[in-house]
Design an enzyme around this catalytic site. Sequence first.
Site, mmCIF file in Angstrom:
data_model
loop_
_atom_site.group_PDB
_atom_site.id
_atom_site.type_symbol
_atom_site.label_atom_id
_atom_site.label_comp_id
_atom_site.label_asym_id
_atom_site.label_seq_id
_atom_site.Cartn_x
_atom_site.Cartn_y
_atom_site.Cartn_z
ATOM 1 N N LYS A 278 20.173 -15.115 -15.410
ATOM 2 C CA LYS A 278 19.584 -14.223 -14.404
ATOM 3 C C LYS A 278 18.245 -14.826 -13.997
ATOM 4 C CE LYS A 278 19.739 -9.276 -13.493
ATOM 5 N NZ LYS A 278 20.959 -9.124 -12.685
ATOM 6 N N ARG B 249 21.101 -11.188 -23.141
ATOM 7 C CA ARG B 249 21.291 -11.987 -21.922
ATOM 8 C C ARG B 249 19.980 -12.650 -21.504
ATOM 9 N NH1 ARG B 249 23.836 -8.936 -16.968
ATOM 10 N NH2 ARG B 249 21.733 -8.113 -16.765
ATOM 11 N N GLU C 181 31.381 -13.704 -6.957
ATOM 12 C CA GLU C 181 30.603 -12.471 -7.062
ATOM 13 C C GLU C 181 30.430 -11.846 -5.698
ATOM 14 O OE1 GLU C 181 27.585 -11.741 -9.833
ATOM 15 O OE2 GLU C 181 27.292 -13.875 -10.236
HETATM 16 C C1 LIG Z 1 22.199 -8.648 -12.555
HETATM 17 C C2 LIG Z 1 23.352 -9.210 -11.812
HETATM 18 C C3 LIG Z 1 24.628 -8.624 -11.866
HETATM 19 C C4 LIG Z 1 24.908 -7.309 -12.537
HETATM 20 O O1 LIG Z 1 24.692 -7.313 -13.924
HETATM 21 P P1 LIG Z 1 24.491 -5.951 -14.692
HETATM 22 O O2 LIG Z 1 24.174 -6.346 -16.081
HETATM 23 O O3 LIG Z 1 25.760 -5.186 -14.603
HETATM 24 O O4 LIG Z 1 23.373 -5.233 -14.008
HETATM 25 C C5 LIG Z 1 25.679 -9.271 -11.217
HETATM 26 N N1 LIG Z 1 25.478 -10.417 -10.541
HETATM 27 C C6 LIG Z 1 24.261 -10.995 -10.457
HETATM 28 C C7 LIG Z 1 24.113 -12.257 -9.686
HETATM 29 C C8 LIG Z 1 23.165 -10.410 -11.094
HETATM 30 O O5 LIG Z 1 21.972 -10.987 -10.987
#
Ligand SMILES: *Cc1c(COP(=O)(O)O)cnc(C)c1O
Length: 344
Positions: free
Chosen positions: A188, A86, A224
């Site tokens: 991210k 990722r 989200e």
């Molecule tokens: C990091 C994140 C998540 C959760 O991802 P994981 O891989 O399960 O930790 C969900 N939404 C956002 C916006 C994130 O930055």
Amino acid sequence: MQEKAKPSDFDWENLGFSYHDLPYRYRVTYENGEWGEGGLTEDSNLVMSEATPSLHYGQQIFEGMKAYRRKDGGINLFRPDENSKRMNRSASRLLMPAFPTDRFIEAVKKVVLANEEFVPPYGSGATLYIRPLMIAVDSVVGVQPGKKYILNIYVTPVGPYFKGGLIPTAFVTSLYDRAAHGGTGQSKVGGNYAASLYPGQKAHSDGYSDVVYLDPTEHEYIEELGSANFFGITKMGQLLTPKSPSILPSITKLSVLTLAEKMGLKPAQVQISINDIDEFSEAGAMGTAAVISPVGSITHNGEKHVFYSETEPGPVTLKLYNQLTGIQFGDVEGPDGWVVDLGK
Ligand SMILES: *Cc1c(COP(=O)(O)O)cnc(C)c1O
């Protein structure tokens, strides 16, 4: 150099979610088209140009993962290969260099083992949070990508999201968006969080745990929950989670989809209209920090929709939580390759 944290500073049962300057972090520099050797350093400060595009234009990506202390005293990582993949997808979107997955996992192992005495004890509910970060550090004036980058991985002990166990919390929809379709919602990046600070704080001051973001075009479909992905359990017992080009593909969600399949919950990723949430008998948030957290209610247009209960987690949410954390802490056998044993 400032005073470093010591293991005796910590009350493992009562940790919050905050930064501590531990003895070591991993750091590696990318320059002249390649990554250097890298290694551990005690220096918790990063040095960069005042003209770096990470500060001016947000050329910055990060990851979030945890190290888990097992009952036998060993330490587990959970699917670190997925975090690496990722991070490289985020890097590609922001014209940043990829960092090889084998080197990423080695770097994470190294920094966790160097700070091993800060991995909280089994049973405390606490874990060692791992935060990889990549930023441009050289100088540009016009809008363009940097040529020199730092990848830094720090670790810090964190407590469970909810101290009293799995307590449902209240969420509220917002008219603000965190990311656009075609933007960087799938990456991210700090920029998505910059956009979420204001609506997040507003939700907190109105007494909610966080915001339910809706799709940025019609403001109808759930995206989200703050920094976690959403799931709902229908009255027919099916697990649904949103499908959208602007949500962050959570590794916790990826794992829950697999576990839910095995549990016969017929998981599906579909558009979920905010107008249909009364179809759900349970709802929850999924993420590394949130783990699996029950959502007690969602307030939309001033109307509060309660799911299973505002005080107790629902049975399916609880079962998913126990399965997932059981695998992470090494009490339950998970699918092949999910857990990486640090050999301690
Ligand atoms: C990091 C994140 C998540 C959760 O991802 P994981 O891989 O399960 O930790 C969900 N939404 C956002 C916006 C994130 O930055």
